[in-house]
Design a protein around this motif. Structure first.
Motif, PDB file in Angstrom:
ATOM      1  N   SER A 154      28.444   6.362   4.850  1.00 38.47           N
ATOM      2  CA  SER A 154      27.461   5.193   5.799  1.00 38.47           C
ATOM      3  C   SER A 154      27.754   6.080   7.023  1.00 38.47           C
ATOM      4  O   SER A 154      28.706   6.450   7.455  1.00 38.47           O
ATOM      5  CB  SER A 154      28.173   4.064   5.695  1.00 38.47           C
ATOM      6  OG  SER A 154      29.575   3.951   6.145  1.00 38.47           O
ATOM      7  N   THR A 155      26.609   6.361   7.866  1.00 44.52           N
ATOM      8  CA  THR A 155      26.654   6.905   9.020  1.00 44.52           C
ATOM      9  C   THR A 155      25.941   5.847  10.152  1.00 44.52           C
ATOM     10  O   THR A 155      25.286   5.036   9.824  1.00 44.52           O
ATOM     11  CB  THR A 155      26.008   8.160   9.033  1.00 44.52           C
ATOM     12  OG1 THR A 155      24.530   7.969   8.698  1.00 44.52           O
ATOM     13  CG2 THR A 155      26.488   9.044   8.040  1.00 44.52           C
ATOM     14  N   GLU A 156      26.374   6.351  11.315  1.00 45.22           N
ATOM     15  CA  GLU A 156      25.801   5.608  12.445  1.00 45.22           C
ATOM     16  C   GLU A 156      24.423   6.429  13.094  1.00 45.22           C
ATOM     17  O   GLU A 156      24.562   7.812  12.844  1.00 45.22           O
ATOM     18  CB  GLU A 156      26.515   5.599  13.684  1.00 45.22           C
ATOM     19  CG  GLU A 156      27.709   4.432  13.145  1.00 45.22           C
ATOM     20  CD  GLU A 156      28.728   4.227  14.874  1.00 45.22           C
ATOM     21  OE1 GLU A 156      28.230   4.775  15.632  1.00 45.22           O
ATOM     22  OE2 GLU A 156      29.530   3.372  14.679  1.00 45.22           O
ATOM     23  N   ARG A 157      23.494   6.194  13.479  1.00 48.48           N
ATOM     24  CA  ARG A 157      22.130   6.754  13.863  1.00 48.48           C
ATOM     25  C   ARG A 157      22.606   7.396  15.016  1.00 48.48           C
ATOM     26  O   ARG A 157      23.139   7.394  15.815  1.00 48.48           O
ATOM     27  CB  ARG A 157      21.120   5.742  14.197  1.00 48.48           C
ATOM     28  CG  ARG A 157      19.977   6.635  14.454  1.00 48.48           C
ATOM     29  CD  ARG A 157      18.674   5.979  14.597  1.00 48.48           C
ATOM     30  NE  ARG A 157      17.492   6.595  15.136  1.00 48.48           N
ATOM     31  CZ  ARG A 157      16.302   5.866  15.300  1.00 48.48           C
ATOM     32  NH1 ARG A 157      16.073   4.693  14.990  1.00 48.48           N
ATOM     33  NH2 ARG A 157      15.405   6.841  16.057  1.00 48.48           N
ATOM     34  N   SER A 158      22.051   8.781  14.888  1.00 50.55           N
ATOM     35  CA  SER A 158      22.643   9.550  16.153  1.00 50.55           C
ATOM     36  C   SER A 158      21.251  10.941  16.067  1.00 50.55           C
ATOM     37  O   SER A 158      20.932  11.467  14.962  1.00 50.55           O
ATOM     38  CB  SER A 158      23.588  10.616  16.063  1.00 50.55           C
ATOM     39  OG  SER A 158      23.888  11.540  17.211  1.00 50.55           O
TER      40      SER A 158
END
Length: 383
Positions: A289-293
């Motif tokens: 899971s990643t945070e948007r960048s």
């Protein structure tokens, strides 16, 4: 001497020009001691006594083997009440063994002949010679006389220390000349050789096999190839060494972890090459899971979850690891042995020198409980 007239440019009379020279010598190769950094020198976990010897051994014991094969006796008649065991030492009266789903109770033993009660559980059947039989329980008879029990001998494994050395020798005149980038040549070479020897030490476990040496041959401590021989997966077309190298797969890693678990290990470190790190990134890219960048792309997997135990395993790239190899280690069972840690000493001068000495150290390695480790080998560089 030639004469010149007119404008003097920067291309003329260059002999007396001062040069712009860095006053620091740059080392353009990486200082890489990954294996040493992660495995460390904590010898306390092995509880060695009579310390400080060039040859050292560690003692290992295992639980009694739980499996054997039927030699003869159960292949022709499902009502047969005796069979011949392959390894009679593993059996004791009161043992409960399982063969292809049928429970067998050992009620008598005479050399390799076992008297049994059939169908303690499961379905009674015929069992071909060489069928695997597994001890699953004990059901000793009430009031029975105690008889011999199987036991394993304590085994030992050993290794030797290895001397790492570099000589420093600076002529007297050279030592007195002012230099760019070097305040003191002796100190400069002490630093460089110390780094070089540390990198040699970090590289050695991947390739070295134990050699006790002699009066005419230096000792070599054994590394991973000497001790990690059981849980090795070959990523080749034949699943054995020497086949066509194939791309590293998730199954290659998971199968090795499964085999290590079956042998009682619980590893926590993977040392491998840059290519394998890229493959692992690809394998698990869809499982993070990643945070948007808008400024960062890609994924780097630095830990894997053991698919059997759930324990996190560090994934570490080491430039010193040979191509096509991935080593899975239980760090509680591995360490460097610092018999005589690196140091510098002056040697008796016999020449016109300003410095004469050596950087030297003596190290070994302990790789205990070999079945708690594993490796994947001979995979290709195909992505």
């Amino acid at each position: 001497m030639a004469s010149q007239i007119g404008q003097l440019t920067s291309y003329q009379d260059t002999v007396p020009d001062k040069r712009m020279v860095t006053d620091r010598i740059l080392r353009i190769e990486p200082y890489d001691i990954v294996a040493y950094s992660y495995l460390g020198t904590d010898m306390g976990k092995f509880n060695f006594t009579n310390r400080d010897n060039k040859t050292y051994e560690w003692l290992e014991s295992t639980y009694n083997d739980r499996t054997d094969t039927v030699n003869t006796g159960l292949a022709s008649d499902s009502t047969t009440t005796t069979f011949s065991a392959t390894d009679a030492d593993l059996y004791q009266v009161g043992d409960v063994w399982e063969c292809e789903g049928e429970g067998l109770l050992i009620t008598g033993k005479s050399t390799t002949t076992m008297t049994i009660v059939r169908n303690i559980f499961g379905a009674q059947a015929t069992h071909a010679n060489s069928s695997v039989i597994t001890r699953v329980s004990r059901a000793r008879l009430d009031g029975a006389t105690a008889d011999d029990s199987p036991r394993n001998e304590v085994a030992s494994a050993s290794n030797v220390t290895q001397i790492f050395q570099r000589t420093i020798e600076v002529a007297r005149t050279k030592g007195k000349i002012a230099e760019y980038g070097v305040a003191n040549w002796e100190e400069y070479w002490i630093d460089q050789y110390m780094n070089e020897l540390m990198m040699d030490l970090a590289r050695a476990p991947y390739i070295q096999e134990r050699n006790a040496g002699s009066a005419s041959q230096g000792r070599l401590f054994g590394g991973f190839p000497s001790f990690i021989t059981d849980n090795v997966t070959y990523a080749t077309s034949t699943a054995a060494t020497g086949g066509t190298a194939l791309a590293l797969t998730r199954d290659n890693i998971d199968d090795t972890l499964t085999n290590i678990f079956a042998d009682g290990g619980d590893p926590d470190l993977i040392l491998t090459v840059a290519h394998a790190q890229r493959k692992i990134n690809d394998m698990y890219e869809g499982f993070v899971s990643t945070e948007r960048s808008e400024q960062l792309g890609g994924v780097l997997i630095k830990k894997l979850m053991n698919p059997i135990t759930g324990k996190p395993i560090d994934v570490v790239v080491d430039r010193n690891c040979p191509s096509g190899q991935l080593h899975i280690l239980t760090t509680s069972n591995v360490a460097y042995y610092p018999f005589d840690p690196f140091f510098y000493e002056n040697l008796a001068k016999t020449k016109d020198t300003s410095a004469f000495g050596q950087v030297v150290g003596e190290y070994g390695m302990v790789i205990a409980y070999d079945k708690s480790h594993g490796a994947v080998k001979e995979f290709s560089s195909t992505l």
